[in-house]
Write an enzyme that holds these catalytic residues in place. Structure first.
Site, PDB file in Angstrom:
ATOM      1  N   LYS A 123       4.741 -12.406  -9.475  1.00 59.63           N
ATOM      2  CA  LYS A 123       3.901 -12.008 -10.609  1.00 59.63           C
ATOM      3  C   LYS A 123       3.446 -10.561 -10.402  1.00 59.63           C
ATOM      4  O   LYS A 123       2.659 -10.276  -9.507  1.00 59.63           O
ATOM      5  CB  LYS A 123       2.675 -12.903 -10.743  1.00 59.63           C
ATOM      6  CG  LYS A 123       1.880 -12.609 -12.027  1.00 59.63           C
ATOM      7  CD  LYS A 123       0.472 -13.186 -12.010  1.00 59.63           C
ATOM      8  CE  LYS A 123      -0.546 -12.217 -11.505  1.00 59.63           C
ATOM      9  NZ  LYS A 123      -0.725 -10.996 -12.350  1.00 59.63           N
ATOM     10  N   GLU A 147      -3.236  -9.320   1.959  1.00 60.00           N
ATOM     11  CA  GLU A 147      -3.547  -7.919   2.277  1.00 60.00           C
ATOM     12  C   GLU A 147      -4.567  -7.491   1.237  1.00 60.00           C
ATOM     13  O   GLU A 147      -4.246  -7.325   0.060  1.00 60.00           O
ATOM     14  CB  GLU A 147      -2.271  -7.067   2.235  1.00 60.00           C
ATOM     15  CG  GLU A 147      -2.459  -5.700   2.870  1.00 60.00           C
ATOM     16  CD  GLU A 147      -2.742  -4.610   1.862  1.00 60.00           C
ATOM     17  OE1 GLU A 147      -3.948  -4.275   1.712  1.00 60.00           O
ATOM     18  OE2 GLU A 147      -1.811  -4.095   1.246  1.00 60.00           O
ATOM     19  N   CYS A 170      -5.511   1.088  -1.040  1.00 59.42           N
ATOM     20  CA  CYS A 170      -6.335   0.167  -0.238  1.00 59.42           C
ATOM     21  C   CYS A 170      -6.772   0.785   1.085  1.00 59.42           C
ATOM     22  O   CYS A 170      -7.802   0.419   1.634  1.00 59.42           O
ATOM     23  CB  CYS A 170      -5.594  -1.139  -0.006  1.00 59.42           C
ATOM     24  SG  CYS A 170      -3.966  -0.921   0.731  1.00 59.42           S
ATOM     25  N   GLU A 193     -15.562  -1.105  -1.841  1.00 60.54           N
ATOM     26  CA  GLU A 193     -14.298  -0.429  -2.141  1.00 60.54           C
ATOM     27  C   GLU A 193     -14.331   0.043  -3.593  1.00 60.54           C
ATOM     28  O   GLU A 193     -14.372  -0.766  -4.523  1.00 60.54           O
ATOM     29  CB  GLU A 193     -13.115  -1.382  -1.932  1.00 60.54           C
ATOM     30  CG  GLU A 193     -11.787  -0.697  -2.155  1.00 60.54           C
ATOM     31  CD  GLU A 193     -10.599  -1.608  -1.918  1.00 60.54           C
ATOM     32  OE1 GLU A 193      -9.604  -1.148  -1.352  1.00 60.54           O
ATOM     33  OE2 GLU A 193     -10.665  -2.788  -2.320  1.00 60.54           O
TER      34      GLU A 193
END
Length: 423
Positions: free
Chosen positions: A114, A190, A224, A321
């Site tokens: 996906k 992750e 990231c 983040e």
């Protein structure tokens, strides 16, 4: 299919990617606001190289012969885990596609992938090229959709044997819950990061400023492992700050199809507004805005390179983040203070160290709890270098042979030995 045949198909697929590099680069630029020239020069060629790397590993998957203490012969088989569900993010649509698909294909798995709803185009094109290369029908299935529907279906499906996900920590937690409630499928994650870049007094200030800027502004901060927390030793802090602001003001933000642009627009309106809200948090909580902090133009989701100083470690811009071009800058005195500050985060994906002292580099690299440590470099990735996080940055590795092994199961086979002259 024999592994050597899988390898041939993967090599053919890699050739087709190289032949279509311009169209693929354009798709990721249109979808994600990524720089066209960077996609063409880096993202797409790196993807075909990743395929070739794992094609070379496909026929080198071996078990072991085991020496048992009794009258038995034992060996292990490395078997494909089965059907894998891949859920990939929007910031690197091509890179993430092949970090997931290449090792699982080499291992002999079938898969449902996906793509992120923001960036489905290149994934569909890669599936088309896979068919042309000879990947059999049903082996690679690209299913665009939204997280709460398509992503949730993959995570909870009773016939999927493993989920590999790259994305936010919040969604990673939901995937683990769905996997536990369904068939207890294996999960590798992750997730997010709040990576520190620690610059010591002995660093070359000009090079360190370039590295810090690249670390937070590359791919408009939608990375990231972005070096969103920069710690600078007090002896060079003032000079470093001045140079950093100077370079940030010269950074070119603009049309991602323009070869002069160094930064394109944020991926969509939601991300654009999220980044701006964090900039407001930084101002409200008392950080000093050195440069940036505003939008650019009245069309598109462009944000100026933004640098805050006087950042305290409990501020939102130092803990969360942001996934945008926003840097939190802080001064430190001692190596002990740097280690404590670097580890003061719920994440543990990566870290950077800039120093000419090997003892400092060794101490820091062994003291920071993160999956990747870069010394005097940043964003230094490689197909043979395992990549993954500590703490709430997840578990399981992409890249390297570690990634191949996470799509394999170890089966032990034991048979009796009768009348053998040796055991």
């Amino acid at each position: 299919m024999p592994p050597s045949e899988r390898a041939k198909i993967m090599m053919k697929w890699a050739e087709l990617i190289d032949e279509n590099v311009e169209e693929l680069a354009a798709l990721d630029t249109i979808d994600a606001g990524k720089l066209y020239h960077m996609c063409k020069a880096v993202d797409i060629p790196t993807a075909s190289n990743t395929l070739r790397y794992y094609a070379g590993a496909a026929d080198k998957i071996h078990g072991e012969v085991l020496k048992m203490s009794g009258k038995f012969h034992a060996y292990t088989l490395m078997e494909p885990i089965g059907v894998v569900g891949h859920i990939i993010p929007w910031n690197f649509p091509t890179t993430m596609f092949f970090l997931k698909v290449s090792p699982s294909l080499a291992a002999g798995c079938t898969m449902v992938l996906k793509p992120a709803e923001q960036t489905p185009l290149s994934a569909l094109f890669y599936a088309h090229l896979a068919k042309l290369a000879g990947v059999p029908d049903g082996v690679l299935n690209v299913v665009p959709g939204f997280g709460p529907t398509a992503g949730a279906a993959i995570s909870s499906h009773m016939d999927i044997d493993k989920v590999s996900f790259t994305g936010s920590t919040e969604v990673g937690r939901e995937i683990m819950q769905a996997a536990a409630k369904s068939n207890l499928k294996q999960v590798s994650l992750e997730l997010g990061g709040k990576s520190p870049l620690i610059i010591f007094d002995d660093a070359d200030i000009d090079k360190a400023a370039d590295l810090a800027l690249l670390g937070i502004l590359f791919n408009k901060g939608e990375v990231c492992v972005a070096s969103s927390r920069v710690f600078v030793q007090e002896g060079i802090y003032n000079e470093f700050e001045k140079k950093l602001v100077e370079k940030a003001k010269a950074w070119v933000v603009g049309d991602p199809f323009d070869p002069k642009s160094q930064q394109g627009p944020q991926v969509d309106k939601n991300q654009f507004e999220k980044v701006l809200s964090y900039i407001e948090h930084g101002k409200r909580q008392g950080a000093t805005l050195l440069t940036g902090g505003k939008t650019l133009g009245n069309k598109g989701y462009y944000i100026q390179p933004t640098i805050f100083s006087d950042v305290k470690e409990d501020m939102l811009i130092a803990q969360d983040e942001i996934f945008g071009p926003v840097m939190a800058l802080k001064k430190f005195r001692t190596i002990e203070e740097a280690i404590k500050s670097a580890n003061n985060t719920r994440y543990g994906l990566a870290a950077g160290i800039v120093t000419k002292n090997i003892d400092t580099a060794n101490t820091m690299s062994r003291s920071i709890r993160a999956g990747t440590i870069w010394i005097n470099c940043y964003f230094a990735f490689g197909d043979d270098v395992p990549f993954g996080g500590y703490k709430m940055s997840g578990f399981g590795k992409d890249s390297g042979l570690d990634a191949l092994h996470k799509y394999l199961q170890v089966k032990s086979v034991v048979t009796p030995i009768y009348d053998s002259p040796w055991l």
